[in-house]
Scaffold this active site. Structure first.
Site, PDB file in Angstrom:
ATOM      1  N   SER A  49       0.815  -1.216   0.000  1.00  0.00           N
ATOM      2  CA  SER A  49       0.000   0.000   0.000  1.00  0.00           C
ATOM      3  C   SER A  49       0.847   1.264   0.000  1.00  0.00           C
ATOM      4  O   SER A  49       0.351   2.350  -0.323  1.00  0.00           O
ATOM      5  CB  SER A  49      -0.916   0.024   1.228  1.00  0.00           C
ATOM      6  OG  SER A  49      -1.824  -1.051   1.220  1.00  0.00           O
ATOM      7  N   GLY A 231      -4.322  -1.728  -0.851  1.00  0.00           N
ATOM      8  CA  GLY A 231      -3.492  -1.430  -2.010  1.00  0.00           C
ATOM      9  C   GLY A 231      -3.264   0.061  -2.153  1.00  0.00           C
ATOM     10  O   GLY A 231      -3.916   0.873  -1.497  1.00  0.00           O
ATOM     11  N   GLY A 233      -2.712   3.837  -4.403  1.00  0.00           N
ATOM     12  CA  GLY A 233      -3.291   4.555  -5.525  1.00  0.00           C
ATOM     13  C   GLY A 233      -4.643   5.168  -5.237  1.00  0.00           C
ATOM     14  O   GLY A 233      -5.184   5.105  -4.127  1.00  0.00           O
ATOM     15  N   CYS A 259      -9.457  -1.620   3.551  1.00  0.00           N
ATOM     16  CA  CYS A 259      -8.637  -0.503   3.096  1.00  0.00           C
ATOM     17  C   CYS A 259      -9.013  -0.075   1.671  1.00  0.00           C
ATOM     18  O   CYS A 259     -10.086   0.471   1.459  1.00  0.00           O
ATOM     19  CB  CYS A 259      -7.165  -0.859   3.232  1.00  0.00           C
ATOM     20  SG  CYS A 259      -6.082   0.592   3.284  1.00  0.00           S
ATOM     21  N   PHE A 260      -8.204  -0.337   0.676  1.00  0.00           N
ATOM     22  CA  PHE A 260      -8.546  -0.007  -0.699  1.00  0.00           C
ATOM     23  C   PHE A 260      -9.834  -0.716  -1.099  1.00  0.00           C
ATOM     24  O   PHE A 260     -10.650  -0.164  -1.850  1.00  0.00           O
ATOM     25  CB  PHE A 260      -7.392  -0.414  -1.621  1.00  0.00           C
ATOM     26  CG  PHE A 260      -7.401   0.275  -2.963  1.00  0.00           C
ATOM     27  CD1 PHE A 260      -7.320   1.652  -3.046  1.00  0.00           C
ATOM     28  CD2 PHE A 260      -7.463  -0.459  -4.135  1.00  0.00           C
ATOM     29  CE1 PHE A 260      -7.318   2.292  -4.288  1.00  0.00           C
ATOM     30  CE2 PHE A 260      -7.448   0.170  -5.367  1.00  0.00           C
ATOM     31  CZ  PHE A 260      -7.381   1.544  -5.452  1.00  0.00           C
ATOM     32  N   ASN A 301      -3.633   2.785   7.016  1.00  0.00           N
ATOM     33  CA  ASN A 301      -2.706   3.313   6.024  1.00  0.00           C
ATOM     34  C   ASN A 301      -3.510   3.671   4.789  1.00  0.00           C
ATOM     35  O   ASN A 301      -3.706   2.848   3.903  1.00  0.00           O
ATOM     36  CB  ASN A 301      -1.628   2.277   5.686  1.00  0.00           C
ATOM     37  CG  ASN A 301      -0.822   2.684   4.466  1.00  0.00           C
ATOM     38  OD1 ASN A 301      -0.758   3.868   4.136  1.00  0.00           O
ATOM     39  ND2 ASN A 301      -0.236   1.727   3.781  1.00  0.00           N
ATOM     40  N   GLY A 303      -4.832   7.236   2.168  1.00  0.00           N
ATOM     41  CA  GLY A 303      -4.856   8.645   1.846  1.00  0.00           C
ATOM     42  C   GLY A 303      -6.133   9.080   1.165  1.00  0.00           C
ATOM     43  O   GLY A 303      -6.316  10.271   0.886  1.00  0.00           O
ATOM     44  N   PHE A 304      -7.035   8.118   0.879  1.00  0.00           N
ATOM     45  CA  PHE A 304      -8.322   8.400   0.256  1.00  0.00           C
ATOM     46  C   PHE A 304      -9.426   7.834   1.147  1.00  0.00           C
ATOM     47  O   PHE A 304      -9.170   6.953   1.982  1.00  0.00           O
ATOM     48  CB  PHE A 304      -8.408   7.784  -1.140  1.00  0.00           C
ATOM     49  CG  PHE A 304      -7.474   8.401  -2.142  1.00  0.00           C
ATOM     50  CD1 PHE A 304      -7.903   9.403  -3.004  1.00  0.00           C
ATOM     51  CD2 PHE A 304      -6.150   7.981  -2.232  1.00  0.00           C
ATOM     52  CE1 PHE A 304      -7.042   9.979  -3.921  1.00  0.00           C
ATOM     53  CE2 PHE A 304      -5.274   8.544  -3.148  1.00  0.00           C
ATOM     54  CZ  PHE A 304      -5.721   9.544  -4.001  1.00  0.00           C
ATOM     55  N   HIS A 351      -6.966  -1.982   8.898  1.00  0.00           N
ATOM     56  CA  HIS A 351      -6.360  -3.295   8.705  1.00  0.00           C
ATOM     57  C   HIS A 351      -6.672  -4.198   9.897  1.00  0.00           C
ATOM     58  O   HIS A 351      -5.994  -4.116  10.931  1.00  0.00           O
ATOM     59  CB  HIS A 351      -4.838  -3.165   8.562  1.00  0.00           C
ATOM     60  CG  HIS A 351      -4.398  -2.548   7.277  1.00  0.00           C
ATOM     61  ND1 HIS A 351      -3.756  -3.245   6.285  1.00  0.00           N
ATOM     62  CD2 HIS A 351      -4.519  -1.276   6.809  1.00  0.00           C
ATOM     63  CE1 HIS A 351      -3.492  -2.437   5.263  1.00  0.00           C
ATOM     64  NE2 HIS A 351      -3.943  -1.237   5.570  1.00  0.00           N
ATOM     65  N   GLU A 353      -6.026  -7.254  10.262  1.00  0.00           N
ATOM     66  CA  GLU A 353      -4.909  -8.156  10.548  1.00  0.00           C
ATOM     67  C   GLU A 353      -3.824  -7.456  11.361  1.00  0.00           C
ATOM     68  O   GLU A 353      -3.053  -8.098  12.069  1.00  0.00           O
ATOM     69  CB  GLU A 353      -4.334  -8.726   9.249  1.00  0.00           C
ATOM     70  CG  GLU A 353      -3.264  -7.931   8.573  1.00  0.00           C
ATOM     71  CD  GLU A 353      -3.730  -6.589   8.039  1.00  0.00           C
ATOM     72  OE1 GLU A 353      -2.908  -5.659   7.955  1.00  0.00           O
ATOM     73  OE2 GLU A 353      -4.941  -6.459   7.721  1.00  0.00           O
TER      74      GLU A 353
END
Length: 413
Positions: A49, A231, A233, A259-260, A301, A303-304, A351, A353
C-alpha cells in the site's frame, strides 16, 4: 568511522531538509506522508500500500531490532523512499538476521536520516501530503532549482492506478487450515501476507488473483465469496475493479474488503471517494463500530476515503439496496467501514490483521466466515445480520505465533 554522505529531502512547496544518506544512494520521488506507529517498521516498508510514497517515520529511533525473515508483508520493500531521524548503529534482537540499512540498499530504496522528522510532520499536517524527493550521492549536488523542478514535475498521486505495479502476475492458492468451509477469491490489489494467512486460518481455500482478472475467469472459478485487499493509488482510477465487484454483487456472492477494498466497495455501491489532506497512517487510530458502540484501536494506512454521511441509512444510487456507514473515525469522522443491509457485503477502511498493531478488529474475519457459511447452508445472512450475530472477539485472540505480536523495531502499520 564511516564518512557520512550528504542528502536532501525537498518538498514541492520549496521546503528543504538537509541530512545524511541512508540506504541506497541516488534520487527518489513520491508523495511524502508520515506514519505514527512506534513499532513495525519492517511491516510498513514491505506493505504494498505504500508504493509511490516517501514515508516519514515519526518515531525517532529506527532499525534497532534489524530485520528478519518472518515479519515481511511481501517479498520486497515497496516504499518509494524513507525518512528517519536516528537510524540505529547496531542491531539488537535475537530474531534479526540483517540490518535495516542492508535491506534498504538491497532493494534500492533511497533514504535520508538525521533530519527533524517532527518538523517535516508538522509541515505535512499544515500543508497536506505533497510531492517530494530525496537526493543523495551525485544527485545531492544538483542545484536547488533543478531539484525542485524534478520534484514538481512528477505525477500526482491523485488519478494514479498503482494496483498493476503491486499485484501478483499469476494466480496461486493457499490451502485452508482445519475444516474447509469454501473457496475464497482474493483480488490482489497489494495484499499483505498476514491477511492471506488469517483468511486461510478461517478455513478458506484462498485463490489469490491478479488485479486484472476478468469476470469470466471469476465465474469460472465460482468461489463461495470474494475479498478485495488493501493497495496503493487513487480508487477513482480503478474502474475495472469496481465493475468486477458490481458484477459479483449482482451474482449474490458475499464480499469483504479492507482498506482499498473499502473504497472500491463504496464506488461499486454508487458513492464517491476523495483525497484526505494527509491521510491516516499509524497503529493507534480510534474507530467506533456503530452496531456495537465499541471503540476499536486500529491500524491504518490510507490517503483516500469514501464520501458518505455518517449516521444515516442510505439508498445505493445504482440499485444495491440500503447501505450504512458501519464504522467511523473518532478523530475526524472519516468513513471507516460500510455495510450493505440488503446484500451480503461489508468492508472496513483499516487493517484488521494489524501487522504490526492492535488486534481489536480480528473478529471481522470471523464475521465474514459466518456470512459465507450461512450462504452455503441456504440461510439468508446479510452484512447487517452478520454484524449483529458475530461478537467482537477478545483482542488477544488469534495472535500469530510469529512476529506480528512481538513485532520489530520502531515504526508503523
Amino acid at each position: 568511522m564511516t564518512t557520512r554522505e550528504r542528502a536532501l529531502l525537498v518538498l514541492e512547496d520549496g521546503t528543504r531538509y538537509e541530512g545524511w544518506a541512508y540506504g541506497a544512494r541516488g534520487r527518489t520521488l513520491g508523495e511524502v506522508v508520515f506514519a505514527t506507529g512506534m513499532t513495525g517498521y519492517q511491516e510498513t516498508l514491505t506493505d504494498p500500500s505504500y508504493a509511490g510514497q516517501i514515508v516519514v517515520q515519526t518515531a525517532p529511533h529506527i532499525g534497532n531490532t534489524g530485520v528478519n525473515d518472518e515479519d515481511p508483508e511481501s517479498g520486497r520493500i515497496w516504499v518509494a523512499g524513507y525518512v528517519v531521524r536516528d537510524p540505529s548503529r547496531i542491531v539488537s534482537n535475537h530474531r534479526a538476521n540483517a540490518s535495516l540499512d542492508d535491506h534498504l540498499e538491497r532493494d534500492g530504496i533511497v533514504g535520508i536520516s538525521g533530519i527533524d522528522t517532527r518538523a517535516v510532520t508538522r509541515r505535512i499536517r499544515d500543508a497536506g501530503a505533497m510531492k517530494g524527493g530525496v537526493f543523495s550521492g551525485a544527485d545531492a549536488d544538483l542545484g536547488p532549482d533543478e531539484q525542485l523542478r524534478v520534484v514538481r514535475e512528477q505525477t500526482d498521486m491523485t488519478g494514479q492506478n498503482l494496483s498493476a505495479a503491486v499485484s501478483t502476475r499469476e494466480e496461486y492458492v493457499l490451502e485452508p487450515e482445519g475444516d474447509r468451509i469454501g473457496t475464497l477469491a482474493v483480488l490482489d490489489l497489494g495484499v499483505k501476507t498476514s491477511t492471506l494467512r488469517y483468511l486461510a486460518a478461517r478455513g478458506f481455500e484462498v485463490h489469490v488473483l491478479p488485479q486484472d482478472v476478468s469476470i469470466d475467469r471469476l465465474r469460472e472459478l465460482d468461489p463461495d465469496a470474494l475479498f478485495y485487499s488493501n493497495g496503493p493509488g487513487d480508487p477513482a482510477a480503478s474502474d475495472a475493479q469496481v465493475e468486477l465487484l458490481r458484477e459479483t454483487l449482482r451474482d449474490g456472492r458475499p464480499f469483504f474488503g479492507i482498506c482499498f477494498g473499502n473504497q472500491l466497495l463504496g464506488r461499486a455501491l454508487g458513492f464517491g471517494t476523495y483525497k484526505l489532506p494527509f491521510g491516516h497512517r499509524g497503529i493507534n487510530q480510534p474507530v467506533l463500530d456503530t452496531t456495537t458502540g465499541r471503540v476499536e484501536i486500529t491500524s491504518q494506512n490510507h490517503g483516500f476515503a469514501v464520501d458518505a454521511p455518517v449516521g444515516e441509512v442510505l439508498e445505493s444510487p445504482i440499485g444495491f439496496g440500503r447501505v450504512e456507514v458501519s464504522h467511523f473515525s473518532l478523530n475526524d469522522n472519516v468513513v471507516e467501514g460500510l455495510r450493505a443491509l440488503d446484500i451480503p457485503a461489508f468492508s472496513v477502511q483499516y487493517h484488521p490483521e494489524a501487522a504490526a498493531g492492535p488486534h481489536d478488529s480480528m473478529y471481522l474475519f470471523d464475521r465474514f466466515r459466518d456470512m459465507v457459511i450461512a450462504r452455503r447452508e441456504g440461510r439468508p445472512l446479510d452484512a447487517a445480520t452478520a454484524a449483529a450475530t458475530t461478537p467482537a472477539a477478545d483482542p488477544t485472540h488469534d495472535r500469530p505465533s510469529d512476529s506480528s505480536a512481538t513485532t520489530t523495531g520502531s515504526s508503523n502499520d
